[in-house]
Design an enzyme around this catalytic site. Structure first.
Site: not given
Length: 162
Positions: A48-50, A53
């Site tokens: 999710g963070c990738t 970002a």
């Protein structure tokens, strides 16, 4: 159960001064008179963070046109943020809040539950900070799909006031 954010639209953005990817430093004082996006994410190089970002990175030209800098914040050490930025060619600053003081000041360090296990972690949250240093918009409990577009749309709509 998660805590409520203590910050609201119109509040002064809490001060910060953090080491960031690429040997950079980011501090609230550097943005005096300039609007910016400050987004908090749980952990570098997770799915999710990738996605989040990479979404911000792909839209950087549009944020630049709107006069906004984007800063990502997690509690990961700078070395891990540098590796994350290099792996995905992320060019905006990824700031390290290892001490947790910034995540706590922004009210995003909360109790979370996953598969019945309770733990403390970052609640994915984005803040649009106006040129006046005040919070212009907050997106709590962010769902990644469509989020970057929503932030950009709001930033453009508020362009006259941020």
């Amino acid at each position: 159960m998660t805590e409520k954010h203590t910050l609201e639209v119109g509040d002064a953005a809490p001060a910060f001064d953090m080491e960031a990817s690429g040997g950079r430093k980011v501090a609230l004082a550097d943005f005096k008179g300039k609007p910016f996006v400050l987004y908090f994410y749980p952990k570098a190089d997770t799915p999710g963070c990738t996605k989040e970002a990479c979404g911000f990175n792909e839209a950087l030209k549009d944020f630049d046109k709107a006069g906004l800098t984007v800063i990502g914040v997690s509690r990961d050490p700078v070395k891990k943020l540098d590796a994350f930025a290099a792996k995905y060619d992320l060019t905006f600053p990824l700031a390290s809040d290892e001490s947790g003081s910034v995540t706590e000041a922004y009210g995003v360090w909360v109790e979370k539950t996953n598969y019945g296990r309770q733990y403390m972690g970052i609640e994915r949250t984005t803040f649009l900070i106006g040129a006046d240093g005040k919070i212009a918009h907050i997106w709590p409990k962010v769902e990644v799909p469509g989020h970057v577009e929503a932030v950009l749309e709001t930033a453009r709509a508020l362009a006259g006031s941020v």
